[in-house]
Design a protein around this motif. Structure first.
Motif, PDB file in Angstrom:
ATOM      1  N   GLY A 180       0.771  -1.236   0.000  1.00 36.25           N
ATOM      2  CA  GLY A 180       0.000   0.000   0.000  1.00 36.25           C
ATOM      3  C   GLY A 180       0.803   1.287   0.000  1.00 36.25           C
ATOM      4  N   ILE A 181       1.952   1.285  -0.701  1.00 32.38           N
ATOM      5  CA  ILE A 181       2.695   2.533  -0.876  1.00 32.38           C
ATOM      6  C   ILE A 181       2.933   2.737  -2.370  1.00 32.38           C
ATOM      7  N   THR A 182       3.322   3.939  -2.741  1.00 34.15           N
ATOM      8  CA  THR A 182       3.569   4.215  -4.150  1.00 34.15           C
ATOM      9  C   THR A 182       4.890   3.580  -4.591  1.00 34.15           C
ATOM     10  N   THR A 183       4.999   3.339  -5.868  1.00 32.70           N
ATOM     11  CA  THR A 183       6.248   2.790  -6.394  1.00 32.70           C
ATOM     12  C   THR A 183       7.376   3.796  -6.217  1.00 32.70           C
ATOM     13  N   ALA A 184       7.056   5.097  -6.254  1.00 39.90           N
ATOM     14  CA  ALA A 184       8.079   6.127  -6.050  1.00 39.90           C
ATOM     15  C   ALA A 184       8.642   6.050  -4.625  1.00 39.90           C
ATOM     16  N   ASN A 185       7.769   5.898  -3.639  1.00 40.87           N
ATOM     17  CA  ASN A 185       8.238   5.784  -2.253  1.00 40.87           C
ATOM     18  C   ASN A 185       9.031   4.502  -2.038  1.00 40.87           C
ATOM     19  N   LEU A 186       8.614   3.424  -2.671  1.00 40.26           N
ATOM     20  CA  LEU A 186       9.353   2.171  -2.566  1.00 40.26           C
ATOM     21  C   LEU A 186      10.734   2.322  -3.208  1.00 40.26           C
ATOM     22  N   SER A 187      10.795   3.036  -4.307  1.00 36.31           N
ATOM     23  CA  SER A 187      12.075   3.276  -4.978  1.00 36.31           C
ATOM     24  C   SER A 187      13.023   4.069  -4.085  1.00 36.31           C
ATOM     25  N   ILE A 188      12.500   5.065  -3.373  1.00 29.67           N
ATOM     26  CA  ILE A 188      13.315   5.850  -2.446  1.00 29.67           C
ATOM     27  C   ILE A 188      13.855   4.948  -1.340  1.00 29.67           C
ATOM     28  N   LEU A 189      13.018   4.063  -0.844  1.00 33.12           N
ATOM     29  CA  LEU A 189      13.445   3.130   0.200  1.00 33.12           C
ATOM     30  C   LEU A 189      14.506   2.171  -0.341  1.00 33.12           C
ATOM     31  N   LYS A 190      14.282   1.618  -1.522  1.00 35.33           N
ATOM     32  CA  LYS A 190      15.230   0.670  -2.121  1.00 35.33           C
ATOM     33  C   LYS A 190      16.587   1.295  -2.373  1.00 35.33           C
ATOM     34  N   SER A 191      16.598   2.563  -2.755  1.00 32.84           N
ATOM     35  CA  SER A 191      17.853   3.226  -3.096  1.00 32.84           C
ATOM     36  C   SER A 191      18.655   3.627  -1.865  1.00 32.84           C
ATOM     37  N   GLY A 192      18.043   3.525  -0.689  1.00 39.97           N
ATOM     38  CA  GLY A 192      18.732   3.906   0.533  1.00 39.97           C
ATOM     39  C   GLY A 192      18.677   5.398   0.810  1.00 39.97           C
ATOM     40  N   LYS A 193      17.874   6.138   0.051  1.00 42.73           N
ATOM     41  CA  LYS A 193      17.776   7.586   0.212  1.00 42.73           C
ATOM     42  C   LYS A 193      16.713   7.993   1.224  1.00 42.73           C
TER      43      LYS A 193
END
Length: 68
Positions: free
Chosen positions: A26-39
């Protein structure tokens, strides 16, 4: 950064795409991308719990501490 995010590794092990995980937790792909990138500056325990449930893993499988 001393905290390493190994979310890509767990996604690969579970043969799951980021988009699919984002929909499940239930989160956006953009927020998941930020989490994955370590940012990401922080992660909610509820989000971490949802990720662990979806990937059938422990928080230590996703987050790793490495001294600088």
């Amino acid at each position: 950064m001393a905290i390493i995010v190994n979310l890509d590794v767990m996604l690969a092990k579970r043969k799951m795409r980021s988009k699919e995980l984002a929909e499940i937790i239930g989160i956006t792909t953009a927020n998941l991308s930020i989490l994955k990138s370590g940012k990401a500056k922080a992660v909610r325990f509820s989000t971490l719990e949802a990720i662990c449930k979806a990937l059938d893993c422990q928080p230590a499988d996703i987050l790793e501490y490495v001294e600088d």
